[in-house]
Write an enzyme that holds these catalytic residues in place. Sequence first.
Site, PDB file in Angstrom:
ATOM      1  N   HIS A 257     -17.739  32.598   2.764  1.00 15.88           N
ATOM      2  CA  HIS A 257     -17.689  32.958   1.697  1.00 15.88           C
ATOM      3  C   HIS A 257     -19.055  32.516   0.851  1.00 15.88           C
ATOM      4  O   HIS A 257     -19.765  31.905   1.296  1.00 15.88           O
ATOM      5  CB  HIS A 257     -16.316  32.056   0.898  1.00 15.88           C
TER       6      HIS A 257
ATOM      7  N   HIS B  18     -22.636  28.282  -4.082  1.00 14.67           N
ATOM      8  CA  HIS B  18     -22.963  27.871  -2.580  1.00 14.67           C
ATOM      9  C   HIS B  18     -22.622  28.996  -1.706  1.00 14.67           C
ATOM     10  O   HIS B  18     -22.049  30.018  -2.086  1.00 14.67           O
ATOM     11  CB  HIS B  18     -22.414  26.568  -2.058  1.00 14.67           C
TER      12      HIS B  18
ATOM     13  N   GLU C 118     -22.876  25.412   2.778  1.00 20.58           N
ATOM     14  CA  GLU C 118     -21.923  24.417   3.413  1.00 20.58           C
ATOM     15  C   GLU C 118     -21.684  25.096   4.817  1.00 20.58           C
ATOM     16  O   GLU C 118     -21.708  26.463   4.901  1.00 20.58           O
ATOM     17  CB  GLU C 118     -20.342  24.889   2.548  1.00 20.58           C
TER      18      GLU C 118
END
Lengths: 133, 133
Positions: A7, A79, A129
Amino acid sequence: MIGKLNHVAIAVADLPAAVAQYRDLMGADVSEPLDLPEHGVTTVFVRLPNTTIELLHPLGENSPIAKFLQRNPGGGMHHVCYEVEDIHAAMKRMQSEGVRVLSAEPKIGAHGKPVIFLHPKEMNGVLVELEQA
Amino acid sequence: MIGKLNHVAIAVADLPAAVAQYRDLMGADVSEPLDLPEHGVTTVFVRLPNTTIELLHPLGENSPIAKFLQRNPGGGMHHVCYEVEDIHAAMKRMQSEGVRVLSAEPKIGAHGKPVIFLHPKEMNGVLVELEQA
């Protein structure tokens, strides 16, 4: 090591407005808001055919998103999340090249899977991440 | 209206270092650098299984990426690109809701396809590119 882009997270100042924009104006498939108090965020998933955009809005005290919005009042890209097969191996590998990991151990992320965050300073200014897929 | 996430663009200060990081450290499939003088960028495509990360580095005078790196010397997320079927229809639709488009007409983008860019102010602080797929 890295697989899919899981994502892209976008911090938004006005969650209902952002939801309306992605759902009604841009015609995307948008989830109901999901409160994640342990992460200090309310999340809305914009499900595109190949990946997900996560709209993040602060929830509760000490939300990391509140701090981000103080610096970026209009919101912004927060992010990106890449999938990995083995989070511990990924953590060791990144650390071996001097990339700082923002926790001593992997934590359970917003999808119930182990994640780590990599310091933007070593990642071209991008908070990255890694999530064990 | 929007379909796939075509790419996420990351502006990088040190292109060889960023390439080495994505290719050697993170094990991604990374293209050769491609100079796009008409866009003022050198681009490297990081081909993930479901989408592409584009590493952008300034090329020539007046590069938009040079200005971005002045504000963000370590690099950072520059824009996201969503695919649309009809760029003119998409442009009209976004403008009808007060979203500013950064050109009077669609332009030919880095992939040889018509694109527009939407003003971050109306897009949650995110520079959004729409590309006719």
